[in-house]
Design a protein around this motif. Structure first.
Motif, PDB file in Angstrom:
ATOM      1  N   ARG A 186       0.827  -1.213   0.000  1.00  0.00           N
ATOM      2  CA  ARG A 186       0.000   0.000   0.000  1.00  0.00           C
ATOM      3  C   ARG A 186       0.860   1.261   0.000  1.00  0.00           C
ATOM      4  N   GLU A 232      -2.791  -0.850  -4.822  1.00  0.00           N
ATOM      5  CA  GLU A 232      -4.054  -0.984  -4.109  1.00  0.00           C
ATOM      6  C   GLU A 232      -4.287  -2.442  -3.734  1.00  0.00           C
ATOM      7  N   THR A 233      -4.698  -2.639  -2.492  1.00  0.00           N
ATOM      8  CA  THR A 233      -5.039  -3.981  -2.029  1.00  0.00           C
ATOM      9  C   THR A 233      -6.484  -3.969  -1.586  1.00  0.00           C
ATOM     10  N   LYS A 234      -7.112  -5.120  -1.635  1.00  0.00           N
ATOM     11  CA  LYS A 234      -8.503  -5.224  -1.204  1.00  0.00           C
ATOM     12  C   LYS A 234      -8.555  -5.161   0.315  1.00  0.00           C
ATOM     13  N   GLY A 235      -9.577  -4.517   0.821  1.00  0.00           N
ATOM     14  CA  GLY A 235      -9.805  -4.523   2.263  1.00  0.00           C
ATOM     15  C   GLY A 235     -10.494  -5.813   2.658  1.00  0.00           C
ATOM     16  N   ALA A 255     -13.391  -8.321   3.622  1.00  0.00           N
ATOM     17  CA  ALA A 255     -14.772  -8.496   3.171  1.00  0.00           C
ATOM     18  C   ALA A 255     -15.721  -8.084   4.293  1.00  0.00           C
TER      19      ALA A 255
END
Length: 147
Positions: free
Chosen positions: A116, A121-124, A126
């Protein structure tokens, strides 16, 4: 033994599960946060408000938690610190952090922080779902039954 909740980021449905379990088991439960929050009237549930600042709530939990206590947090560095003190750490999705898995979780956290900070960008996480809530409730019940 007691339950400590890193309450700033703890989802409301998880807090509700904690409140019901604390009253049912008559377990001393303390929520720690840097903003005001409502808790139900109970002789077993307390709230400690700390000043805003980096890791202020975490530091209070580390200082006050004792061996055998349960700390509910999604903060992996906090989980690592309380595990070193002999506490158990449970995240709001029902994953129990242990001496065996916490170092790997810290490494993954640091890896994603690095990604980051370099602009990737990384997924947060769920959204919390019913399975997560059930897994959390089951792990909390197991801890309460063992004590």
């Amino acid at each position: 033994m007691a339950i400590w909740v890193d309450a700033d980021a703890c989802p409301v449905p998880i807090k509700d599960i904690i409140f019901r379990a604390a009253d049912r088991a008559k377990e001393e439960t303390t929520l720690v946060a840097n903003h005001a929050m409502r808790i139900p009237p109970s002789q077993h549930i307390k709230f400690v408000r700390v000043e805003s600042g980096f890791d202020v709530a975490d530091n209070l939990i580390v200082v006050r938690a004792n061996k055998g206590d349960l700390v509910i947090t999604s903060d992996i560095p906090l989980a690592s610190e309380v595990i070193d003190k002999g506490c158990l750490a449970l995240n709001p999705r029902g994953e129990l952090y242990t001496k065996e898995n916490i170092k790997q979780r810290l490494n993954m956290r640091d890896f994603f922080d690095t990604l980051r900070s370099s602009g990737i960008e990384t997924k947060g996480a769920a959204p919390l779902n019913q399975q997560d809530k059930q897994r959390f409730a089951n792990e909390l019940d197991k801890w309460l039954a063992r004590r």
